[in-house]
Design a protein around this motif. Sequence first.
Motif, PDB file in Angstrom:
ATOM      1  N   TYR A 475      66.172  46.578  17.292  1.00 27.30           N
ATOM      2  CA  TYR A 475      66.073  45.648  18.879  1.00 27.30           C
ATOM      3  C   TYR A 475      67.608  44.826  19.544  1.00 27.30           C
ATOM      4  O   TYR A 475      68.371  45.031  18.567  1.00 27.30           O
ATOM      5  CB  TYR A 475      65.221  44.386  18.110  1.00 27.30           C
ATOM      6  CG  TYR A 475      63.834  44.778  18.192  1.00 27.30           C
ATOM      7  CD1 TYR A 475      62.762  45.292  16.326  1.00 27.30           C
ATOM      8  CD2 TYR A 475      62.693  44.897  19.536  1.00 27.30           C
ATOM      9  CE1 TYR A 475      62.045  45.975  16.881  1.00 27.30           C
ATOM     10  CE2 TYR A 475      61.966  45.747  19.042  1.00 27.30           C
ATOM     11  CZ  TYR A 475      61.074  45.686  18.441  1.00 27.30           C
ATOM     12  OH  TYR A 475      59.845  46.632  18.145  1.00 27.30           O
ATOM     13  N   LEU A 476      67.339  43.986  20.061  1.00 28.94           N
ATOM     14  CA  LEU A 476      69.019  43.542  20.486  1.00 28.94           C
ATOM     15  C   LEU A 476      69.265  42.873  19.483  1.00 28.94           C
ATOM     16  O   LEU A 476      70.674  42.579  19.647  1.00 28.94           O
ATOM     17  CB  LEU A 476      69.035  42.605  22.107  1.00 28.94           C
ATOM     18  CG  LEU A 476      69.427  42.968  22.449  1.00 28.94           C
ATOM     19  CD1 LEU A 476      70.954  43.516  23.031  1.00 28.94           C
ATOM     20  CD2 LEU A 476      69.530  41.948  24.517  1.00 28.94           C
ATOM     21  N   TYR A 477      68.543  41.614  19.621  1.00 30.89           N
ATOM     22  CA  TYR A 477      68.822  41.076  17.970  1.00 30.89           C
ATOM     23  C   TYR A 477      69.953  41.356  16.956  1.00 30.89           C
ATOM     24  O   TYR A 477      69.916  40.578  15.529  1.00 30.89           O
ATOM     25  CB  TYR A 477      67.640  39.498  17.734  1.00 30.89           C
ATOM     26  CG  TYR A 477      66.917  40.573  16.532  1.00 30.89           C
ATOM     27  CD1 TYR A 477      65.692  40.116  17.200  1.00 30.89           C
ATOM     28  CD2 TYR A 477      67.081  40.116  15.832  1.00 30.89           C
ATOM     29  CE1 TYR A 477      64.977  41.682  16.558  1.00 30.89           C
ATOM     30  CE2 TYR A 477      66.049  40.954  14.429  1.00 30.89           C
ATOM     31  CZ  TYR A 477      65.103  41.268  15.163  1.00 30.89           C
ATOM     32  OH  TYR A 477      63.702  41.496  14.011  1.00 30.89           O
ATOM     33  N   PHE A 482      76.162  41.893  20.080  1.00 33.76           N
ATOM     34  CA  PHE A 482      74.849  40.763  21.095  1.00 33.76           C
ATOM     35  C   PHE A 482      75.639  38.965  20.368  1.00 33.76           C
ATOM     36  O   PHE A 482      75.774  38.468  20.609  1.00 33.76           O
ATOM     37  CB  PHE A 482      72.984  40.684  21.130  1.00 33.76           C
ATOM     38  CG  PHE A 482      72.463  40.027  21.112  1.00 33.76           C
ATOM     39  CD1 PHE A 482      71.995  38.921  20.118  1.00 33.76           C
ATOM     40  CD2 PHE A 482      72.500  39.596  22.083  1.00 33.76           C
ATOM     41  CE1 PHE A 482      71.366  38.440  20.591  1.00 33.76           C
ATOM     42  CE2 PHE A 482      71.661  38.885  22.949  1.00 33.76           C
ATOM     43  CZ  PHE A 482      71.291  37.534  21.860  1.00 33.76           C
ATOM     44  N   PHE A 485      79.347  38.293  21.717  1.00 31.65           N
ATOM     45  CA  PHE A 485      78.906  37.989  22.327  1.00 31.65           C
ATOM     46  C   PHE A 485      78.568  36.249  22.699  1.00 31.65           C
ATOM     47  O   PHE A 485      79.080  35.600  23.108  1.00 31.65           O
ATOM     48  CB  PHE A 485      78.252  38.481  23.589  1.00 31.65           C
ATOM     49  CG  PHE A 485      77.440  37.601  25.238  1.00 31.65           C
ATOM     50  CD1 PHE A 485      76.456  37.155  25.187  1.00 31.65           C
ATOM     51  CD2 PHE A 485      78.794  37.806  25.994  1.00 31.65           C
ATOM     52  CE1 PHE A 485      76.214  36.068  26.629  1.00 31.65           C
ATOM     53  CE2 PHE A 485      78.464  37.406  27.127  1.00 31.65           C
ATOM     54  CZ  PHE A 485      77.328  36.490  27.406  1.00 31.65           C
ATOM     55  N   GLN A 486      78.000  35.767  21.625  1.00 33.97           N
ATOM     56  CA  GLN A 486      76.748  34.727  21.671  1.00 33.97           C
ATOM     57  C   GLN A 486      78.051  33.217  20.799  1.00 33.97           C
ATOM     58  O   GLN A 486      78.727  32.533  21.339  1.00 33.97           O
ATOM     59  CB  GLN A 486      75.683  34.494  20.388  1.00 33.97           C
ATOM     60  CG  GLN A 486      74.505  35.538  20.666  1.00 33.97           C
ATOM     61  CD  GLN A 486      73.919  35.279  22.295  1.00 33.97           C
ATOM     62  OE1 GLN A 486      74.040  34.015  23.079  1.00 33.97           O
ATOM     63  NE2 GLN A 486      74.283  36.381  22.879  1.00 33.97           N
ATOM     64  N   VAL A 487      78.928  34.519  20.128  1.00 36.83           N
ATOM     65  CA  VAL A 487      79.788  33.335  19.415  1.00 36.83           C
ATOM     66  C   VAL A 487      81.153  33.297  20.500  1.00 36.83           C
ATOM     67  O   VAL A 487      81.606  32.807  20.628  1.00 36.83           O
ATOM     68  CB  VAL A 487      80.711  34.211  17.948  1.00 36.83           C
ATOM     69  CG1 VAL A 487      81.816  33.602  17.603  1.00 36.83           C
ATOM     70  CG2 VAL A 487      79.464  34.466  16.876  1.00 36.83           C
TER      71      VAL A 487
ATOM     72  N   ASP B 134      63.461  42.032  23.151  1.00 39.67           N
ATOM     73  CA  ASP B 134      64.421  41.955  23.529  1.00 39.67           C
ATOM     74  C   ASP B 134      64.877  41.545  25.182  1.00 39.67           C
ATOM     75  O   ASP B 134      65.835  41.032  25.399  1.00 39.67           O
ATOM     76  CB  ASP B 134      65.271  43.877  24.337  1.00 39.67           C
ATOM     77  CG  ASP B 134      64.814  44.659  23.061  1.00 39.67           C
ATOM     78  OD1 ASP B 134      65.299  45.762  23.300  1.00 39.67           O
ATOM     79  OD2 ASP B 134      65.384  43.717  21.690  1.00 39.67           O
ATOM     80  N   THR B 137      65.002  37.690  23.983  1.00 34.03           N
ATOM     81  CA  THR B 137      65.911  37.744  22.961  1.00 34.03           C
ATOM     82  C   THR B 137      67.330  37.322  23.991  1.00 34.03           C
ATOM     83  O   THR B 137      67.555  36.490  24.625  1.00 34.03           O
ATOM     84  CB  THR B 137      66.280  39.305  22.272  1.00 34.03           C
ATOM     85  OG1 THR B 137      65.750  39.280  21.234  1.00 34.03           O
ATOM     86  CG2 THR B 137      68.043  38.703  21.934  1.00 34.03           C
ATOM     87  N   TYR B 144      70.640  29.672  26.347  1.00 31.82           N
ATOM     88  CA  TYR B 144      71.779  29.474  25.979  1.00 31.82           C
ATOM     89  C   TYR B 144      73.121  29.286  26.429  1.00 31.82           C
ATOM     90  O   TYR B 144      73.741  27.842  26.483  1.00 31.82           O
ATOM     91  CB  TYR B 144      72.330  30.116  24.632  1.00 31.82           C
ATOM     92  CG  TYR B 144      72.839  30.163  24.024  1.00 31.82           C
ATOM     93  CD1 TYR B 144      74.296  31.295  23.965  1.00 31.82           C
ATOM     94  CD2 TYR B 144      73.512  29.174  23.171  1.00 31.82           C
ATOM     95  CE1 TYR B 144      75.446  31.180  23.628  1.00 31.82           C
ATOM     96  CE2 TYR B 144      75.000  29.232  22.050  1.00 31.82           C
ATOM     97  CZ  TYR B 144      75.448  30.264  21.995  1.00 31.82           C
ATOM     98  OH  TYR B 144      76.875  30.045  21.551  1.00 31.82           O
TER      99      TYR B 144
END
Lengths: 627, 252
Positions: A475-477, A482, A485-487, B134, B137, B144
């Motif tokens: 999965y993406l998480y 991924f 990118f968030q950080v 997904d 997510t 966010y």
Amino acid sequence: MNRAYPNFKFRPLIIAGSLLLCAGYFAFCSAEDIRFEATVDRGKVALGDALQLNLTLRGAENIPAPRLDKIDGFDSRYLGPSTMVSIVNGVVTSAITHIYTLVPLKTGTRTIGPFSVEKQGEIYVSNPITVEVIPASSGAASGRSSFRRQNLPDTASPDVNEEELQDRIFLIFSLEKRKIYLNEIIPLTIKLYVNRLNVRDIQFPVLGSDAFSIGKFGQPKQYREEFGGALYDVIEFTADMFAVKPGEWKLGPAGLNCNLSARRQSRRRQSSFDDDFFGGGFGDDLFDDFFGRYELYPLELKSAELPITVLPLPEEGKPEGFAGALGDFRLEVEAAPPEVKAGDPITIKMTVGGKGNFDSVKAPALQSKEGFKVYEPQVKQKENEKIFEQVIIPDSEKITSIPQIDFSFFDTRTGQYRVLTHASIPITVSKCEESRQKLIELPQAQILPALEEELGRDIIYLKSSPGKFRKTGRYLYQRAGFWFFQVLSLFIFAAVFMFNLKRRRLITDRRYARRLQAPEKAKRALKEIGRLLSAEKTGPFFDAVFRTTREYLSDRFHLSAGGITAATVEELAKEKGISDEVKEKIKKIFFDCDMARYAPSRFSREQSEDIFQNLKEIIDYLEKKKI
Amino acid sequence: MINPKWLIICNLIFGAWRLSLCYAGDIKDSFYAANYFYEHADYDEAIKQYTGILETGVESGNLYYNLGNCYFKKRELGRAVLNYEKARRLIPWDRDLTSNYEYARSLVKNTAAVPRRNLAQMICGELYGRFTIDGLTILLSAFYILLLFCILIGMFYLSLKRYALAAALFAGLFLSAGFVGLSGKIARLNKEAIVIVEQTDAKFEPMDKVTTHFVLYEGMEVEVISDRNNWYKVRRSDNKSGWVENRALSVF
């Protein structure tokens, strides 16, 4: 008391007598007539093959081998004796067998024996034996043919030749018939014949052909068979095949790989391939293998090709509705339930059984579909039958029977088309319940009853495209990219946030802004002062020095530029904790700049440079000092 | 003059890309072959082809959908429902799938009484059920970024501060709610199971010769709480729990 025990002095006699009686009893039991028998291991032998002759004397031991007079048409050689003693139900039997090898020299029916032997003055005569000697085998009609041997032992006796091996191991490929119809399934058989050889690692035969589809070979059968007068161990492989193209074809050759286990040549043996005296055709001599007296030689056997004629199905007499079924079939039909309401389903179970190509069997057809809603049948296939379950729904109560069902096929035995017909099946269809009626009102119209529609229910058809594939369970998480990118987004946000805070402070906090701008302004000014110094422009030089010093101090300490004088520097230094040295430097700069206003020529270049240097030191000191 | 090192790297990348295309091509061929077998009512062969694709380590919603159809045709209701459930995780918005899934569920025998859900649970169920893991997510990531962006807008443009803060508040709420939903979905991975045998007993203890608590029928969905040896402890939709043999369930 009078005891009935014998007198002590007669006891030895009694014991001796008992022993004699026992011995006599056993002697009596074991005594049997001596019989002399002659046997061979087979009644037919090919020219050049060896025959084993056993001369057995029953009821005797230690009798020397009878001398064989020259046997007409045979060459003989004595191999050795074998004795046997057995006690069964108290009966002791003993026998000695003398074993000979006979090699026929001429064809024809030969009589061996009778033989005679003498024992203790008695002459015992054996039975004669008739043996048929046939010419050496030329190969079976079904395709016995060549083999390719590899690396026969170097120590092979000159007696072993290729012809002998060919007669002792070969492959025969056969078919049930040579003329078949297109798609007709027939069995094919491949037999491996082995005569008194140690063969191991036998692989499944390989048979390829473009015009035929050959199924998998099943578990092979193993048995003994007499062929050409010799007894062979046979392994039989069978499979089904059918032709996919009409015409004249050659099937084969069939190939089979195996390993021949040959003993390293010794003086006693006739050939490396002959069985051990106590061994068998496919037997392993575990101890010999263990001690390394056997070697394996790969053999590749090939059968001959077989010509086959594949006939297309005849057009003449082909029934309408023939769907390509080939074989010999029967048809059974059941329908349930026999009583239904209109609109309810009936399942027809049609079983086609028999022998043939079931892949070519399609569902039997209803003669007429009128009055029925007919669905595609579900198919189940078993070993010798194919079952079709078809759902039909009668439309109305007027239906009284399920129409006749026909199934046509081509009978390959008779070469003709046949049609199997199952008569119509009577059923009872009752009226379905009145549909619920809903009244609807139409403006300026009559009130009409509206029938509620009954819809069928089933699953929706397949997806024709596979869609987007993804890795199972990923999965993406779970991906590092991924989270990176968030950080990163958070860092960018934080950076922009801090930048904005600073920007706002610069706007709202004047003291902070001046303090921040002071060194930049001073740096630019110092650069200009340096240029003026280099250009020896004394007047502008001192003006710039004075101005820079005053502006820097006022920006640095958030004071009015005009308020910065030598006197205020004293207070400023005390207030901010500036060192005396720096304070004196600042005061000297102001003093020198004042002096230079009135007498600029008084200052030499060196002095000007000192002043410039002092200014830089003052700025450096105040920047580093946390005030 | 081109550096040969770069040339080699480019060739390797190109080769890998071409290989991936061939690999993808083989998988598609298998899919189409399976469809062909389905059309000719050879469901076993079709299942074999579809399963072969899964064994290569890839999956797709359409693949599970078709597999579910094959099992349905073979009257293996449990496995049909199982594959429809797997497809729902990948293509939850597909109407054909919803129709087939509901039809298959309607054939499940003696479904246990489903406790009533409150409004919030219904809304959440409907909402989150429409998203894949997904998808959720990506949605959360978007909320966010939106939240951060709204805060920055509010900081730089004071005239828009009120609206930016309101938008940030909504984004924050959706983010929190979405996070709860996503956590729930992830927590349920490998915790849900379908009964694939016609009937099985759920016992009080993980042993054969003990009292049966309740019966589960083919196609029923249960939650796996724990496992021990060859037994699963499961909870039914009406919150009854019991021990069931591994072979009777398929966890997905």
